[in-house]
Design a protein around this motif. Structure first.
Motif, PDB file in Angstrom:
ATOM      1  N   TYR A   1       0.767  -1.198  -0.050  1.00 57.03           N
ATOM      2  CA  TYR A   1      -0.148   0.099   0.224  1.00 57.03           C
ATOM      3  C   TYR A   1       1.058   1.297  -0.155  1.00 57.03           C
ATOM      4  CZ  TYR A   1      -3.980   3.259   1.230  1.00 57.03           C
ATOM      5  OH  TYR A   1      -4.605   4.374   1.301  1.00 57.03           O
ATOM      6  N   GLY A   2       2.032   1.168   0.853  1.00 58.29           N
ATOM      7  CA  GLY A   2       2.828   2.360   0.796  1.00 58.29           C
ATOM      8  C   GLY A   2       3.617   2.534  -0.323  1.00 58.29           C
ATOM      9  N   TRP A   3       3.832   1.429  -0.952  1.00 57.00           N
ATOM     10  CA  TRP A   3       4.783   1.609  -2.164  1.00 57.00           C
ATOM     11  C   TRP A   3       4.085   2.241  -3.358  1.00 57.00           C
ATOM     12  CZ3 TRP A   3       9.673   1.006  -3.509  1.00 57.00           C
ATOM     13  CH2 TRP A   3      10.190   0.643  -4.955  1.00 57.00           C
ATOM     14  N   GLY A   4       2.609   2.161  -3.404  1.00 61.15           N
ATOM     15  CA  GLY A   4       1.635   2.216  -4.359  1.00 61.15           C
ATOM     16  C   GLY A   4       2.058   1.396  -5.560  1.00 61.15           C
ATOM     17  N   TYR A   5       1.317   0.140  -5.218  1.00 63.32           N
ATOM     18  CA  TYR A   5       1.694  -1.190  -6.084  1.00 63.32           C
ATOM     19  C   TYR A   5       1.176  -0.844  -7.520  1.00 63.32           C
ATOM     20  CZ  TYR A   5       1.792  -5.964  -7.307  1.00 63.32           C
ATOM     21  OH  TYR A   5       2.054  -7.277  -7.971  1.00 63.32           O
ATOM     22  N   HIS A   6      -0.112   0.005  -7.802  1.00 63.67           N
ATOM     23  CA  HIS A   6      -0.398   0.187  -9.107  1.00 63.67           C
ATOM     24  C   HIS A   6       0.117   1.700  -9.626  1.00 63.67           C
ATOM     25  CE1 HIS A   6      -2.742  -3.418  -8.917  1.00 63.67           C
ATOM     26  NE2 HIS A   6      -3.362  -3.060  -7.953  1.00 63.67           N
ATOM     27  N   ASN A   7       0.498   2.347  -8.630  1.00 64.87           N
ATOM     28  CA  ASN A   7       1.073   3.834  -9.092  1.00 64.87           C
ATOM     29  C   ASN A   7       2.271   3.601 -10.005  1.00 64.87           C
ATOM     30  OD1 ASN A   7       2.112   6.485  -9.034  1.00 64.87           O
ATOM     31  ND2 ASN A   7       0.922   6.623  -7.142  1.00 64.87           N
ATOM     32  N   LYS A   8       2.459   4.516 -10.902  1.00 65.39           N
ATOM     33  CA  LYS A   8       3.658   4.265 -12.212  1.00 65.39           C
ATOM     34  C   LYS A   8       4.546   5.544 -11.926  1.00 65.39           C
ATOM     35  CE  LYS A   8       0.777   1.852 -15.651  1.00 65.39           C
ATOM     36  NZ  LYS A   8       0.441   2.020 -17.057  1.00 65.39           N
ATOM     37  N   GLU A   9       4.692   6.020 -10.644  1.00 67.58           N
ATOM     38  CA  GLU A   9       5.628   7.108 -10.346  1.00 67.58           C
ATOM     39  C   GLU A   9       6.981   6.603 -10.320  1.00 67.58           C
ATOM     40  OE1 GLU A   9       4.580   9.083  -6.754  1.00 67.58           O
ATOM     41  OE2 GLU A   9       2.607  10.092  -7.986  1.00 67.58           O
ATOM     42  N   GLY A  10       7.975   7.303 -10.403  1.00 67.95           N
ATOM     43  CA  GLY A  10       9.454   6.740 -10.172  1.00 67.95           C
ATOM     44  C   GLY A  10       9.654   6.039  -8.726  1.00 67.95           C
ATOM     45  N   VAL A  11      10.856   5.364  -8.880  1.00 60.75           N
ATOM     46  CA  VAL A  11      11.103   4.617  -7.755  1.00 60.75           C
ATOM     47  C   VAL A  11      11.373   5.063  -6.491  1.00 60.75           C
ATOM     48  CG1 VAL A  11      12.943   2.873  -6.975  1.00 60.75           C
ATOM     49  CG2 VAL A  11      12.069   2.481  -9.226  1.00 60.75           C
ATOM     50  N   GLU A  12      12.180   6.524  -6.785  1.00 56.50           N
ATOM     51  CA  GLU A  12      12.579   7.245  -5.597  1.00 56.50           C
ATOM     52  C   GLU A  12      11.063   7.745  -5.062  1.00 56.50           C
ATOM     53  OE1 GLU A  12      14.963  11.280  -4.574  1.00 56.50           O
ATOM     54  OE2 GLU A  12      15.029  10.381  -6.582  1.00 56.50           O
ATOM     55  N   ASN A  13      10.132   8.324  -5.630  1.00 55.95           N
ATOM     56  CA  ASN A  13       8.966   8.713  -5.171  1.00 55.95           C
ATOM     57  C   ASN A  13       8.081   7.463  -4.559  1.00 55.95           C
ATOM     58  OD1 ASN A  13       9.236  11.184  -5.859  1.00 55.95           O
ATOM     59  ND2 ASN A  13       8.201  10.786  -7.831  1.00 55.95           N
ATOM     60  N   LYS A  14       8.190   6.214  -4.905  1.00 54.21           N
ATOM     61  CA  LYS A  14       7.674   5.197  -4.303  1.00 54.21           C
ATOM     62  C   LYS A  14       8.336   4.608  -2.842  1.00 54.21           C
ATOM     63  CE  LYS A  14       6.221   2.720  -8.589  1.00 54.21           C
ATOM     64  NZ  LYS A  14       4.513   2.053  -7.891  1.00 54.21           N
ATOM     65  N   ILE A  15       9.567   4.912  -3.040  1.00 54.92           N
ATOM     66  CA  ILE A  15      10.483   4.741  -1.765  1.00 54.92           C
ATOM     67  C   ILE A  15      10.073   5.851  -0.680  1.00 54.92           C
ATOM     68  CG2 ILE A  15      12.540   4.621  -0.584  1.00 54.92           C
ATOM     69  CD1 ILE A  15      13.863   3.610  -3.183  1.00 54.92           C
ATOM     70  N   ASN A  16       9.821   7.016  -0.814  1.00 52.08           N
ATOM     71  CA  ASN A  16       9.660   7.994   0.143  1.00 52.08           C
ATOM     72  C   ASN A  16       8.233   7.646   0.517  1.00 52.08           C
ATOM     73  OD1 ASN A  16      12.096   9.113  -0.128  1.00 52.08           O
ATOM     74  ND2 ASN A  16      11.426  10.400  -1.862  1.00 52.08           N
ATOM     75  N   SER A  17       7.166   7.454  -0.381  1.00 52.37           N
ATOM     76  CA  SER A  17       5.733   7.381   0.037  1.00 52.37           C
ATOM     77  C   SER A  17       5.588   6.003   1.047  1.00 52.37           C
ATOM     78  CB  SER A  17       5.103   7.045  -1.248  1.00 52.37           C
ATOM     79  OG  SER A  17       3.731   6.650  -1.213  1.00 52.37           O
ATOM     80  N   CYS A  18       6.299   4.971   0.439  1.00 49.07           N
ATOM     81  CA  CYS A  18       6.406   3.654   1.540  1.00 49.07           C
ATOM     82  C   CYS A  18       6.942   3.917   2.852  1.00 49.07           C
ATOM     83  CB  CYS A  18       7.359   2.739   0.812  1.00 49.07           C
ATOM     84  SG  CYS A  18       7.224   1.152   1.383  1.00 49.07           S
ATOM     85  N   LYS A  19       7.928   4.884   2.734  1.00 50.08           N
ATOM     86  CA  LYS A  19       8.508   5.173   4.308  1.00 50.08           C
ATOM     87  C   LYS A  19       7.583   5.820   5.077  1.00 50.08           C
ATOM     88  CE  LYS A  19      12.285   7.380   2.830  1.00 50.08           C
ATOM     89  NZ  LYS A  19      13.854   7.980   3.062  1.00 50.08           N
ATOM     90  N   LYS A  20       6.671   6.860   4.489  1.00 52.42           N
ATOM     91  CA  LYS A  20       5.875   7.639   5.138  1.00 52.42           C
ATOM     92  C   LYS A  20       4.666   6.990   5.763  1.00 52.42           C
ATOM     93  CE  LYS A  20       6.824  12.104   2.647  1.00 52.42           C
ATOM     94  NZ  LYS A  20       6.564  12.997   1.741  1.00 52.42           N
ATOM     95  N   TYR A  21       4.386   6.040   4.797  1.00 47.15           N
ATOM     96  CA  TYR A  21       3.171   5.152   5.181  1.00 47.15           C
ATOM     97  C   TYR A  21       3.608   4.118   6.248  1.00 47.15           C
ATOM     98  CZ  TYR A  21      -0.838   2.105   5.244  1.00 47.15           C
ATOM     99  OH  TYR A  21      -1.793   1.292   5.777  1.00 47.15           O
ATOM    100  N   LEU A  22       4.777   3.701   6.147  1.00 42.00           N
ATOM    101  CA  LEU A  22       5.367   2.832   7.009  1.00 42.00           C
ATOM    102  C   LEU A  22       5.147   3.458   8.764  1.00 42.00           C
ATOM    103  CD1 LEU A  22       7.800   0.416   5.432  1.00 42.00           C
ATOM    104  CD2 LEU A  22       5.601  -0.168   6.093  1.00 42.00           C
ATOM    105  N   ARG A  23       5.824   4.564   8.629  1.00 40.85           N
ATOM    106  CA  ARG A  23       5.912   5.326   9.961  1.00 40.85           C
ATOM    107  C   ARG A  23       4.570   5.468  10.469  1.00 40.85           C
ATOM    108  NH1 ARG A  23       9.761   9.077   7.567  1.00 40.85           N
ATOM    109  NH2 ARG A  23      11.927   8.992   8.268  1.00 40.85           N
ATOM    110  N   ILE A  24       3.462   5.846   9.780  1.00 40.20           N
ATOM    111  CA  ILE A  24       2.333   5.974  10.273  1.00 40.20           C
ATOM    112  C   ILE A  24       1.925   4.531  10.745  1.00 40.20           C
ATOM    113  CG2 ILE A  24      -0.179   6.453   9.576  1.00 40.20           C
ATOM    114  CD1 ILE A  24       1.085   8.510   7.505  1.00 40.20           C
ATOM    115  N   TRP A  25       1.793   3.545   9.754  1.00 36.40           N
ATOM    116  CA  TRP A  25       1.404   2.221  10.115  1.00 36.40           C
ATOM    117  C   TRP A  25       1.912   1.401  11.368  1.00 36.40           C
ATOM    118  CZ3 TRP A  25       4.511  -2.302  10.171  1.00 36.40           C
ATOM    119  CH2 TRP A  25       3.745  -3.464  10.170  1.00 36.40           C
ATOM    120  N   SER A  26       3.279   1.888  11.729  1.00 37.78           N
ATOM    121  CA  SER A  26       4.220   1.412  12.756  1.00 37.78           C
ATOM    122  C   SER A  26       3.605   1.922  14.086  1.00 37.78           C
ATOM    123  CB  SER A  26       5.416   1.777  12.686  1.00 37.78           C
ATOM    124  OG  SER A  26       6.300   1.246  13.898  1.00 37.78           O
ATOM    125  N   ARG A  27       3.299   3.331  14.111  1.00 38.07           N
ATOM    126  CA  ARG A  27       2.925   4.178  15.165  1.00 38.07           C
ATOM    127  C   ARG A  27       1.377   3.694  15.556  1.00 38.07           C
ATOM    128  NH1 ARG A  27       5.139   8.774  12.975  1.00 38.07           N
ATOM    129  NH2 ARG A  27       3.577   9.522  11.883  1.00 38.07           N
TER     130      ARG A  27
END
Length: 328
Positions: free
Chosen positions: A261-287
């Motif tokens: 979900y954080g990676w944006g499985y169906h999102n076609k943005e670049g890898v760097e944006n996917k990594i940043n998006s995944c990091k942000k979501y995992l922080r929220i998910w972990s809290r």
């Protein structure tokens, strides 16, 4: 600035990195002295980078035991002067251009070799006239009050160690917290506690660092507790909080869904944006799903301190349970 000394009783096991990481997080040492590492220099080199130390010096283990390591940050300008399996001796110049000498020491554990330890202290004292502080596991007691449980410590050993420190012009630095640093046994009828780990210093060192504080800590492994010598308030800037993937997340069955979900499985943005998006979501998910791990660790340590100070049958049983939980 602070110096932490710990007889770690081996750091070759798989839990060494998180235990040492927590040690440096809790006590924030600028210098870390480890005895009984039971590893060679390659292992220490890896740990140095992981723990964010800039420099290191290693005395390799002898056979399956021993081994010393000194790790330090750029807070100090350190020059190694002498080393052997029992000590690492260095000259120190701090940011205020104050020169002094530090020795990380590991005394012979065998009683028949205690005199060798005392003679070694006298030898170290003769090497330099700089203000001197020596810290580590001395495997010796300065007083009968340094031991609790079973048979009293032989008086001739106490006298021998005390005389050696007097000959060297060393004074024992008072320890804040629990009075003992080593424990053996787990029940009141066989429990032994001793203050084997300590720091000693000459009078001229006292004049340089009049506001020192030596404290006793706790760790998730070893029958020795770490001791930390603080020389002054830490004025360094707070570190930037980097994203880190917690291994405990892998035990959560929801982690795969969270990453996708954080990676944006169906999102076609670049890898760097996917990594940043995944990091942000995992922080929220972990809290949302996990308690704050650092706070949980600190609570466990406080509970261990309470049990260690209470010293009842139930408390010691709980202490070892908490230590196992902290290590996990």
């Amino acid at each position: 600035m602070s110096i932490t000394s710990w007889n770690c009783r081996g750091i070759g096991h798989k839990r060494a990195i998180p235990i040492l990481w927590d040690l440096t997080r809790s006590y924030k040492p600028d210098i870390l002295f480890l005895s009984e590492t039971m590893v060679n220099s390659n292992r220490i080199k890896d740990l140095c980078h992981i723990l964010n130390f800039n420099h290191w010096y290693v005395v390799d283990r002898s056979g399956r035991g021993g081994g010393l390591a000194l790790l330090w940050k750029d807070t100090f300008d350190i020059t190694i002067t002498q080393a052997n399996p029992n000590y690492i001796n260095v000259n120190v110049k701090d940011r205020n251009n104050i020169h002094w000498r530090l020795t990380g020491f590991y005394g012979y554990p065998e009683r028949r070799k205690r005199k060798d330890s005392w003679d070694l202290l006298r030898h170290l004292a003769s090497l330099s006239n700089l203000p001197w502080c020596i810290i580590g596991d001395f495997n010796d007691l300065l007083s009968s009050n340094d031991k609790k449980g079973t048979n009293p410590h032989p008086y001739y050993l106490i006298q021998g160690f005390r005389q050696a420190t007097m000959d060297c012009g060393l004074e024992d630095l008072p320890l804040i917290g629990h009075p003992f640093t080593w424990i053996k046994g787990n029940l009141p009828n066989n429990l032994v506690e001793e203050r084997l780990d300590r720091a000693l210093a000459t009078k001229d060192w006292h004049h340089l660092f009049a506001n020192f504080l030596l404290s006793n800590g706790v760790a998730g492994k070893s029958d020795h507790s770490p001791i930390t010598l603080k020389l002054q308030a830490n004025l360094s800037n707070p570190l930037h909080k980097y994203f880190r993937f917690e291994n405990i997340w892998l035990e959560d069955p929801d982690i795969e869904r969270a990453v996708k979900y954080g990676w944006g499985y169906h999102n076609k943005e670049g890898v760097e944006n996917k990594i940043n998006s995944c990091k942000k979501y995992l922080r929220i998910w972990s809290r949302r799903k996990h308690v704050n791990l650092c706070k949980s660790i600190d609570i466990l340590k406080l509970e261990m301190e309470k049990c260690r100070n209470a010293q009842g049958t139930t408390e010691w049983g709980l202490y070892f349970q908490l230590q196992h939980q902290l290590s996990h």
